[in-house]
Design an enzyme around this catalytic site. Sequence first.
Site, mmCIF file in Angstrom:
data_model
loop_
_atom_site.group_PDB
_atom_site.id
_atom_site.type_symbol
_atom_site.label_atom_id
_atom_site.label_comp_id
_atom_site.label_asym_id
_atom_site.label_seq_id
_atom_site.Cartn_x
_atom_site.Cartn_y
_atom_site.Cartn_z
ATOM 1 N N ARG A 1 -6.147 1.339 -3.718
ATOM 2 C CA ARG A 1 -5.432 0.054 -3.742
ATOM 3 C C ARG A 1 -6.404 -1.048 -3.404
ATOM 4 N NH1 ARG A 1 -1.446 3.612 -2.669
ATOM 5 N NH2 ARG A 1 -0.016 3.715 -4.441
ATOM 6 N N ASP B 1 -5.971 6.181 -7.824
ATOM 7 C CA ASP B 1 -4.558 5.795 -7.864
ATOM 8 C C ASP B 1 -4.417 4.730 -8.937
ATOM 9 O OD1 ASP B 1 -1.786 5.134 -7.147
ATOM 10 O OD2 ASP B 1 -2.211 6.092 -5.229
ATOM 11 N N HIS C 1 0.639 8.619 -10.365
ATOM 12 C CA HIS C 1 -0.314 7.662 -9.788
ATOM 13 C C HIS C 1 -1.638 7.726 -10.547
ATOM 14 C CE1 HIS C 1 1.969 6.029 -6.443
ATOM 15 N NE2 HIS C 1 2.381 7.242 -6.112
ATOM 16 N N ASP D 1 2.335 13.370 -5.368
ATOM 17 C CA ASP D 1 3.509 12.616 -4.901
ATOM 18 C C ASP D 1 4.041 11.678 -5.985
ATOM 19 O OD1 ASP D 1 1.108 11.146 -4.690
ATOM 20 O OD2 ASP D 1 2.076 9.678 -3.389
ATOM 21 N N GLU D 2 5.262 11.264 -5.782
ATOM 22 C CA GLU D 2 5.880 10.156 -6.516
ATOM 23 C C GLU D 2 5.571 10.196 -8.018
ATOM 24 O OE1 GLU D 2 6.210 6.791 -3.073
ATOM 25 O OE2 GLU D 2 4.260 6.893 -4.076
ATOM 26 N N TRP E 1 4.811 14.204 4.216
ATOM 27 C CA TRP E 1 4.840 12.750 4.498
ATOM 28 C C TRP E 1 6.257 12.198 4.523
ATOM 29 C CZ3 TRP E 1 6.146 8.595 1.117
ATOM 30 C CH2 TRP E 1 6.448 8.954 -0.198
ATOM 31 N N TYR F 1 2.286 6.655 9.597
ATOM 32 C CA TYR F 1 1.930 5.707 8.535
ATOM 33 C C TYR F 1 1.417 4.420 9.161
ATOM 34 C CZ TYR F 1 2.727 8.171 4.243
ATOM 35 O OH TYR F 1 2.583 9.029 3.182
ATOM 36 N N ASP G 1 -0.076 1.904 7.766
ATOM 37 C CA ASP G 1 0.081 0.634 7.049
ATOM 38 C C ASP G 1 1.384 -0.023 7.519
ATOM 39 O OD1 ASP G 1 0.960 3.028 5.643
ATOM 40 O OD2 ASP G 1 1.869 1.688 4.170
ATOM 41 N N TRP H 1 -2.514 3.169 3.914
ATOM 42 C CA TRP H 1 -2.439 2.710 2.519
ATOM 43 C C TRP H 1 -2.871 1.246 2.497
ATOM 44 C CZ3 TRP H 1 -1.903 6.577 -0.757
ATOM 45 C CH2 TRP H 1 -1.280 7.746 -0.308
HETATM 46 C C1 ACM Z 1 2.772 8.797 -0.159
HETATM 47 O O1 ACM Z 1 2.909 8.028 0.819
HETATM 48 N N1 ACM Z 1 3.217 8.444 -1.350
HETATM 49 C C2 ACM Z 1 2.137 10.076 -0.015
#
Ligand code: ACM
Length: 518
Positions: free
Chosen positions: A165, A194, A257, A324-325, A391, A416, A418, A454
């Site tokens: 990022r 990413d 991602h 992920d995601e 996570w 986390y 961030d 992040w």
């Molecule tokens: C994540 O926070 N998407 C691993």
Amino acid sequence: MTTTRTARAIWLTAMLPISGADVPPRMNLLPQPAKVEVREGSFKLTAETSVTAPIELENESRNLSAAIKAATGFEIRVSAETKPGSIRMTLDPKLSNIGPEGYRMEVRADGIEIAAPTAEGVFRGQTTLLDLLSPASDAGALIPCVRIEDQPRFRWRGLMLDCSRTFQSVEYLRATIDRMAAFKMNVLHLHLTDDQGWRIEIRKHPELTKTGAYFSPEFNEPPGRQGFYTQDQMRGIVAYAAARHISVVPEIEMPGHSHEVIVCKPSLSCAGKESGGIFPFFKGPNITEDIYCAGNEDVFRFLEETLDEVIEIFPSAFVHIGGDETPKTAWKSCPKCQARMKLEGIKTEHELQAYFIRRIEKYLAAKGRRLIGWDEILEGGLAPNATVMSWRGTAGGLAAADAGHNVVMSPTSHCYFDYTYGQIDSRKVFSFDPVAGMKPEAASRVLGLQANFWSHIDRDPALVDRQLFPRLMALAERGWSPDNRDAWQDYSRRARAHLTRLEKSGIHYQKSDLPAGP
Ligand code: ACM
Ligand code: ZN
């Protein structure tokens, strides 16, 4: 002879938490060692002090003398023979019962000994020694007489930095490694790819960094926030970390991602066509639907060629593959993905993701590496030897451990970084139990814990620092020390004492995080 009066010695364990009254003010060890016996007197470190160590500990001797020079200005000599008043470091295989990172340290008025079964253990012991050092004057610096026997509670004490990022400079990575080492952390997980950029040179696929490392020009992103690491730079980082007994785990995201790759290689997506440029996080969707096509053999060839180079750069046992995601929308209507499902007897798109990850796991295993991925890799069936990084809470980790898999806990609730300090402060991190609700067998599969940073919101090094400190110290304590969650007062006293050290090292930190008082 020592001046020890064992009757006064106190063993500090999880069962017997230290109290402020028992401990001289300079004892602000962080993380708290497993056992500390405080004795009377102190060792005076001066310009005459020397370090004695076998050749196998050359890295550690060099490291210790450099750290002492930085802290006190004294040039400590490294010598092969033990001199009176020296710091003696030894490797002792008989100590293997204290584990690969364990050590024993004895500070007497007439000398210091650090013994461990491995160089790694000696290194952790040195860290403790440096933590004991008083501020130096011309006359010397004092180290209180103690006997310490120590080993970590968990073997994975990690920090993830998102380099995609926002690109993190080589200097920042080095500084981060130093800071991690100071608190006995041992895994630096680099999120190298990413949607916002591909950050590692892959010689076989130069377009990944020629195009994939840069935001589209219309966003006018400053140069420092984009770019990539050459393989040589990354080898330098790996070596710098290894000298501090920190393993660098690379993350190459798949199958989602991966917008930045699709920008460079549109044929690897289901749609197979151009999908615009690379956008800063808040200038586009948080999660893109442009992902690798699971029905296209070129995708696997590309990933295998990429992983071949990644493995050459990073010697770590683990390779993180993200996972992920991943929206499965494109897969649902892609003829290639659907054909793959039919051919392999796969019923759902979640199972198709599991197929994808299993293939990669097999590839990595053939190269002697272990796959780790975010907890979504549980969906559709976990690859046989995969390790899960939990996570979305700890439930994924619990399920994986029950099913016999190794786990690293990094839930959004506590890990986390961030997130704001209003959401997660040091006290909350300190209260985290990575094995809560687990039977001993499942708990034994929890390798440890990790903080994740992040880089989409706070993007400048000083702001990243502030997101990490001081709460990273609480995570380091939770990873290393015996379970002392009931000793917040003691922890916060020690942590506050370390704020001066952070300031001296130029580390920005959240000033309101560690108020004095209950
Ligand atoms: C994540 O926070 N998407 C691993
Ligand atoms: Zn497809």
